[in-house]
Scaffold this motif. Sequence first.
Motif, short mmCIF file in Angstrom:
data_model
loop_
_atom_site.label_atom_id
_atom_site.label_comp_id
_atom_site.label_asym_id
_atom_site.label_seq_id
_atom_site.Cartn_x
_atom_site.Cartn_y
_atom_site.Cartn_z
N VAL A 256 -53.33 44.75 -37.86
CA VAL A 256 -52.78 46.10 -37.75
C VAL A 256 -53.71 46.97 -36.91
O VAL A 256 -53.28 47.71 -36.02
CB VAL A 256 -52.57 46.72 -39.15
CG1 VAL A 256 -52.33 48.21 -39.06
CG2 VAL A 256 -51.40 46.06 -39.85
N VAL A 257 -55.01 46.85 -37.17
CA VAL A 257 -55.98 47.66 -36.43
C VAL A 257 -56.06 47.21 -34.97
O VAL A 257 -56.16 48.02 -34.06
CB VAL A 257 -57.37 47.58 -37.10
CG1 VAL A 257 -58.40 48.31 -36.27
CG2 VAL A 257 -57.31 48.15 -38.50
N ASP B 95 -53.33 48.71 -33.02
CA ASP B 95 -53.56 50.14 -32.79
C ASP B 95 -54.63 50.34 -31.71
O ASP B 95 -54.41 51.07 -30.73
CB ASP B 95 -53.99 50.79 -34.11
CG ASP B 95 -53.99 52.31 -34.04
OD1 ASP B 95 -54.32 52.94 -35.06
OD2 ASP B 95 -53.65 52.87 -32.98
N LYS C 69 -48.91 51.67 -33.83
CA LYS C 69 -49.26 51.88 -35.24
C LYS C 69 -48.20 51.27 -36.14
O LYS C 69 -47.06 51.73 -36.15
CB LYS C 69 -49.35 53.38 -35.53
CG LYS C 69 -50.54 54.06 -34.84
CD LYS C 69 -50.73 55.47 -35.36
CE LYS C 69 -51.65 56.31 -34.47
NZ LYS C 69 -52.89 55.67 -34.06
N LEU C 70 -48.57 50.28 -36.91
CA LEU C 70 -47.65 49.70 -37.88
C LEU C 70 -47.94 50.30 -39.24
O LEU C 70 -48.95 50.00 -39.86
CB LEU C 70 -47.79 48.18 -37.94
CG LEU C 70 -47.05 47.45 -36.85
CD1 LEU C 70 -47.98 47.06 -35.71
CD2 LEU C 70 -46.39 46.21 -37.42
N LYS C 71 -47.07 51.15 -39.69
CA LYS C 71 -47.33 51.85 -40.96
C LYS C 71 -46.93 50.99 -42.15
O LYS C 71 -47.54 51.01 -43.20
CB LYS C 71 -46.57 53.18 -41.00
CG LYS C 71 -47.23 54.29 -40.18
CD LYS C 71 -48.44 54.86 -40.90
CE LYS C 71 -49.36 55.61 -39.95
NZ LYS C 71 -48.72 56.78 -39.31
N PRO D 85 -46.43 47.58 -44.08
CA PRO D 85 -46.86 46.17 -44.09
C PRO D 85 -45.71 45.20 -43.94
O PRO D 85 -45.87 44.12 -43.38
CB PRO D 85 -47.52 46.00 -45.46
CG PRO D 85 -47.85 47.37 -45.90
CD PRO D 85 -46.88 48.30 -45.26
N LYS D 86 -44.53 45.57 -44.41
CA LYS D 86 -43.38 44.66 -44.32
C LYS D 86 -42.93 44.49 -42.87
O LYS D 86 -42.50 43.42 -42.47
CB LYS D 86 -42.23 45.17 -45.19
CG LYS D 86 -42.58 45.12 -46.69
CD LYS D 86 -41.40 45.47 -47.58
CE LYS D 86 -41.81 45.54 -49.05
NZ LYS D 86 -42.60 46.74 -49.39
#
Lengths: 357, 90, 403
Positions: B52-53, B56, B62-64, B66-67
């Motif tokens: 995820v980081v 970004d 940005k993946l807010k 988790p799914k």
Amino acid sequence: MVGQQKYYINGIGIISPQRTFGHAEFLTHINVYDKNVLNAVTPDFKAFINPVQLRRLSRMLRIGMTASIMCLRDARIQAPDGIITATGYGFLEETEKFLREMLDRGEKQLTPTFFMQGTYNALAGLIALSTKCTGYNNTYVSKGFAFENALDDALMQLEEKPDQNILVGSYDEAAAVQHVSGLREKHYKSEHINSLDLFKTQTRGSLQGEGSAFFDISGSETTSTWCRIQDLEIVYAPTHDIKLASLLSAFLEKNNITPRDVDVWVNGVSGDVLNDSLLSSLKNSLLQQVPEVRFKHLSGEYCTASSFALWLGASILKKQMVPEAVAFGSPFPEHLNTVLIVNQYMNKNYSFILLKK
Amino acid sequence: MQQTIEELTQELRNELIKQLNLEDMLPPNFDENTPLFGEGLGLDSIDSLELVVLMDRNYGLKLKDPKEGRHVFYSIRTMAEYIHKNRQPV
Amino acid sequence: MSQRVFITGYGIITSIGTNRTENLKSLIDGTSGFGELEVLDTVHRKSLPSCEIKHDDRQLRDLAGLKKNETGFTRTSLLGLIALQEAIRSAGLSKEEVNTSGLLSATTTGGIREFEKYFYDLLDLQQQGSFIQFSDTANPGEHGERIADHAGIGNYIGTISTACSSSANAIMQGARLIRHRKLDRVICGGAEALSKFTINGFNSLMIVDPGHCRPFDVSRAGLNLGEGAAYLVLESEEVVARDGKTALGELKGYGNANDAFHQTASSPEGTGAIRAMQLALESGKITPDAVDYINAHGTATENNDLSEGMGIQTLFHERVPLFSSTKPFTGHTLAAAGSIEAVFSLLAMENQMVWPNLNFNNRMPELSISPVRKLLVNTPLKNVLSNSFGFGGNTSSLLLASA
């Protein structure tokens, strides 16, 4: 605790600035350091930890995990019944990495790995995970008492239930960040010295060491037993040498011995002219006749250095010999039965550990 | 000029190996379609946070949720496709 | 060997009160400490509201009665000292009694807040300034020695750090020292100040709720962080009888186990939780049906509440006691949570009240049980379990009984 219960060290795994693992002979070849930092000599971690696990581990976690595995192998057990770890400063390198990123990136876009690896109980948790040990699990972080607290806890657990194996381990790293604060606090010498000359100096400060030492402690003796732990006591900030001597005297008396019965005294002097004064006083009084060994010129000074002393004392009893590299006193008796460790950290945390063959 | 999906998969492969310390544990047939989690490479939940980081920092994405990540991070290929479609300036 | 262990005093400071009286009032009124950060300087001050104590360090120093030349007290130490002082006062300990006590404290951060604030200066030996007072305060054991020194405790000192179960383990270890007759009296608990380190650390794990946390609710989205401290004075049965002391409660049992499932997650079945609670009940020699209330760990993370909920359901079968999480009040105070919630459990028993699990609306589909939603009064409680589960799989449970 002078109860009925006996406590045995049935396995040891230790990684230190000296060659203290594998088939190394008992302190025959000594590593000498000249920049006041004694870094650990490490094995090939791949021989102990699988690559999937290894990739996630920081340097100190690898050292700690490996020492614990060495201990379990030495004790010939698959998994302990309880795990207690001890550290003074924890995983400072990882904490520093996380903080640097946090500050440099303005608290944005941060990864969790350094944060997780920096938690004080990370090692105890990892060992529990890899050995599937669901039993008692604790971590002490009480500076110069951390290892003693952990040991004390283990002995109490065994008094309650002797038929178990408690894994007690220390870890502390010679982090660069800590060396800086150590210089300010006069923990470490400002002038570079040869580590073997540590006790010749008359200056403030010691040498920065690191390491991890694990002990399997049980209420039953086995074929891999090193020695017995007879008793243990901690003393916080004794105000003068007479007080320390009288407390030590009472400790020995409680265990039905006098200084004359002690075959080897493992002396935790650190090379700091101020911090060593109470122990030096003991050398001239109560423990005058007791042959002495020292170890901080080999291990360096760190919060849990008494774990190195415990390995040293246990080794002396198991191998029935005192290496020249640590001998600082009069001739040693032929039969070695009783070892007394008297350690201090920064003239605040004093401990007595009594070992028997 | 925008990177092609092939260029992205190569870049991502190198990034993943570096960021997640994967050198010593790559399975022999590892390629852009190998599932990253579960059966294939066997990454775990901490790795997914690292990814995820990575998205970004490197690609401005940005993946807010988790799914949402589950689909994007299925394989290097799906990651490359997602980036190719959605990337933002960093 | 084994004798009973009583609680003869306690002290507490959280975002809902600087002492026992204020905390009690907030619990009764349903007032939480959740809000934007005003004291800690962080970019997340508005986006990650937390349960912050709205006193700056200067004000905390005043509360602790520190003199100007008494420097080097980190915020964690200040919170610890304030709670420790209240605990000593509430137990009516003499100077001599304090001196012969042991202290078992707990923290996960120690002086990290000051370390991160003065990071670059501290690492530059050329720099001078008042920040030097924090030169060696980052390590967790430092706060324990500092507050012990100030209070005059000199007999036995230990500091524990096992993430969120830390102070529960400190309380357990204190009891153990008393049961083994090593000490007659141990003051146990923990202290934790908010820091950028923890806010960002937990945020990087994506388990922080930007809104007010909702433990055990189907829509829960993570935890809120908090700060605070609490200490319990534990004394042996013998001393309490001999000196005619008043027991405020009894530490009847305790359990410590490890989930051994994952570094930062609990097993979905709640294996570690069940084990810790079971051990607490066994050591207290009571059966599950004798438990009247559980102060749950209830952090409102997807993982914890599932694990803990399943654990409670499994262990208690049909007869699940009243349970609630008080973390919407105080936030997750990390190492201090165990002791803070032990105090809340004692307050519950003393006042015959059960604290509400704020923000709960809809049950989780995996569970058939729901927490207490509104304050309950006139509810006599004899046995209370207080749970604290943390990273590294550390699960701890305390069994407290009314006096």
